[in-house]
Design an enzyme around this catalytic site. Structure first.
Site, PDB file in Angstrom:
ATOM      1  N   HIS A  65       0.833  -1.199   0.000  1.00 43.00           N
ATOM      2  CA  HIS A  65       0.000   0.000   0.000  1.00 43.00           C
ATOM      3  C   HIS A  65       0.872   1.255   0.000  1.00 43.00           C
ATOM      4  O   HIS A  65       1.948   1.287   0.614  1.00 43.00           O
ATOM      5  CB  HIS A  65      -0.935   0.007   1.208  1.00 43.00           C
ATOM      6  CG  HIS A  65      -2.185  -0.785   0.987  1.00 43.00           C
ATOM      7  ND1 HIS A  65      -2.925  -1.330   2.014  1.00 43.00           N
ATOM      8  CD2 HIS A  65      -2.846  -1.118  -0.160  1.00 43.00           C
ATOM      9  CE1 HIS A  65      -3.979  -1.974   1.524  1.00 43.00           C
ATOM     10  NE2 HIS A  65      -3.949  -1.859   0.210  1.00 43.00           N
ATOM     11  N   ASP A  67       0.895   4.139   1.422  1.00 41.90           N
ATOM     12  CA  ASP A  67       1.347   4.831   2.635  1.00 41.90           C
ATOM     13  C   ASP A  67       2.481   4.101   3.330  1.00 41.90           C
ATOM     14  O   ASP A  67       2.993   4.575   4.349  1.00 41.90           O
ATOM     15  CB  ASP A  67       0.177   5.058   3.599  1.00 41.90           C
ATOM     16  CG  ASP A  67      -0.520   3.781   4.029  1.00 41.90           C
ATOM     17  OD1 ASP A  67      -0.683   2.874   3.202  1.00 41.90           O
ATOM     18  OD2 ASP A  67      -0.941   3.694   5.203  1.00 41.90           O
ATOM     19  N   HIS A  68       2.899   2.978   2.756  1.00 40.47           N
ATOM     20  CA  HIS A  68       4.033   2.226   3.314  1.00 40.47           C
ATOM     21  C   HIS A  68       5.238   2.175   2.367  1.00 40.47           C
ATOM     22  O   HIS A  68       6.306   1.719   2.780  1.00 40.47           O
ATOM     23  CB  HIS A  68       3.599   0.807   3.679  1.00 40.47           C
ATOM     24  CG  HIS A  68       2.598   0.763   4.784  1.00 40.47           C
ATOM     25  ND1 HIS A  68       2.906   0.377   6.067  1.00 40.47           N
ATOM     26  CD2 HIS A  68       1.280   1.094   4.804  1.00 40.47           C
ATOM     27  CE1 HIS A  68       1.823   0.452   6.831  1.00 40.47           C
ATOM     28  NE2 HIS A  68       0.827   0.898   6.073  1.00 40.47           N
ATOM     29  N   HIS A 140      -4.902  -8.553   5.706  1.00 41.72           N
ATOM     30  CA  HIS A 140      -5.173  -7.156   5.371  1.00 41.72           C
ATOM     31  C   HIS A 140      -5.806  -6.997   3.989  1.00 41.72           C
ATOM     32  O   HIS A 140      -5.872  -5.897   3.455  1.00 41.72           O
ATOM     33  CB  HIS A 140      -3.863  -6.353   5.446  1.00 41.72           C
ATOM     34  CG  HIS A 140      -4.038  -4.884   5.301  1.00 41.72           C
ATOM     35  ND1 HIS A 140      -4.958  -4.155   6.019  1.00 41.72           N
ATOM     36  CD2 HIS A 140      -3.404  -3.979   4.484  1.00 41.72           C
ATOM     37  CE1 HIS A 140      -4.884  -2.887   5.678  1.00 41.72           C
ATOM     38  NE2 HIS A 140      -3.947  -2.754   4.745  1.00 41.72           N
ATOM     39  N   ASP A 211      -0.105  -3.734   8.504  1.00 39.10           N
ATOM     40  CA  ASP A 211      -1.544  -3.551   8.719  1.00 39.10           C
ATOM     41  C   ASP A 211      -2.229  -4.914   8.760  1.00 39.10           C
ATOM     42  O   ASP A 211      -1.916  -5.808   7.967  1.00 39.10           O
ATOM     43  CB  ASP A 211      -2.144  -2.724   7.591  1.00 39.10           C
ATOM     44  CG  ASP A 211      -1.615  -1.296   7.578  1.00 39.10           C
ATOM     45  OD1 ASP A 211      -0.808  -0.961   8.457  1.00 39.10           O
ATOM     46  OD2 ASP A 211      -2.021  -0.534   6.687  1.00 39.10           O
ATOM     47  N   HIS A 269       0.145   3.686  13.599  1.00 41.65           N
ATOM     48  CA  HIS A 269      -0.800   3.642  12.471  1.00 41.65           C
ATOM     49  C   HIS A 269      -2.182   4.122  12.936  1.00 41.65           C
ATOM     50  O   HIS A 269      -3.178   3.431  12.814  1.00 41.65           O
ATOM     51  CB  HIS A 269      -0.871   2.225  11.888  1.00 41.65           C
ATOM     52  CG  HIS A 269      -1.390   2.178  10.472  1.00 41.65           C
ATOM     53  ND1 HIS A 269      -2.721   2.018  10.186  1.00 41.65           N
ATOM     54  CD2 HIS A 269      -0.749   2.269   9.279  1.00 41.65           C
ATOM     55  CE1 HIS A 269      -2.889   2.000   8.864  1.00 41.65           C
ATOM     56  NE2 HIS A 269      -1.697   2.158   8.291  1.00 41.65           N
TER      57      HIS A 269
END
Length: 306
Positions: A65, A67-68, A140, A211, A269
């Protein structure tokens, strides 16, 4: 060892929290830093910390993802400009190599060092004389890993005080004794270094999760960890929403910490819906289940073992 939280937000950056990245600083142990995830603007956060990109040895990506991972191309480029010339290993799911290589190629970026890619599967992914790292899948909706970093037990300390009592003066002989050698003293006595070395020092265990919503594989990753870093995107009464979005709540993270026998839980997070005051409430509800809980804020530093 210490943990430096470069970004502690979920999904998108907010005024109070950048997106996810965590540095494990091991300057005393191996003169190196390991990075876990690299959200957008991670290198900007590093400028506000004591971290040196030239010391970066390994990057572990939990999942793909944005944001990572969106901070990777810029950080990798800046490492060249800041004197990084040693090889760098990136661990992560299938796709991480294509993402990085494509970003660097299309931007015309040339690096002064080699990147070694390890697209991982569950199990042991790294081992040397100091550490092991294992990975396992979480839940996830896309492949997301948790990492378990285990420091191997260290040799016990040399009992210098007892040696002095036995008439052994400090000097190069102490190093030989610490190596477990049998040494002949000037007075003819033979002493065995093994008899002056204390019990081995237990290595630390750090568990860093990507996540995830609640899943059975969490327990083995977290069991008896000195520090468990777990996402807490939602507050405790949002369990249904957390499951739908494939994330976790504060209470779920705390319950895992309690069940797995960890020593410290650090929540990260955090959704942008929770400002600093609301984040304090998240911490209170987690501590109601597992007392030794902290909530991470950007640039927070935690000493491992304290």
């Amino acid at each position: 060892m210490e943990l430096v939280f470069l970004g502690t937000g979920a999904g998108v950056p907010s005024r109070g929290r950048n997106v996810t990245s965590i540095a494990l600083s091991m300057l005393n142990e191996r003169n190196a830093i390991w990075l876990f995830d690299c959200g957008e603007a991670t290198q900007h956060q590093i400028l506000r910390s004591q971290i040196k990109l030239s010391k970066l040895e390994k990057i572990f990506i939990t999942h793909m993802h944005g944001d990572h991972i969106f901070g990777l191309p810029g950080l990798l480029s800046s490492r060249s400009f800041q004197g990084g010339d040693s090889d760098l290993t990136i661990y992560g799911p299938v796709g991480i190599q294509a993402y990085v290589e494509t970003s660097l190629k299309l931007s015309g970026t040339r690096l002064t060092y080699e990147i070694i890619f390890e697209e991982i599967e569950p199990g042991l992914i790294f081992e040397d004389e100091m550490f092991t790292v294992t990975a396992d899948e979480l839940d996830h909706g896309m492949l997301s890993y948790g990492y378990r970093i285990v420091e191997k037990d260290k040799q016990g300390a040399l009992d210098a005080a007892r040696l002095k009592e036995d008439g052994v003066e400090p000097g190069p002989i102490f190093q030989r004794l610490k190596n477990g050698e049998v040494v002949t003293l000037p007075d003819g006595r033979e002493i065995d270094g093994e008899n002056y070395i204390g019990a081995p020092q237990k290595g630390k265990i750090i568990s860093i999760f990507g996540d995830t919503r609640e899943t059975a594989s969490e327990f083995a990753l977290a069991e008896n960890a000195d520090v468990l870093i777990h996402e807490a995107t939602f507050e405790g009464d949002k369990g249904k929403m957390a499951a739908e979005y494939m994330h976790s709540t504060t209470i779920q993270a705390a319950e895992l910490a309690k069940k797995a026998g960890v020593k410290k839980l650090i929540l990260t997070h955090i959704s942008s819906r929770y400002n600093r005051d609301a984040s304090k409430a998240l911490l209170i509800e987690a501590k109601s289940v597992f007392e030794n809980t902290e909530i991470a804020y950007d640039l927070a530093v935690f000493q491992i073992g304290e």
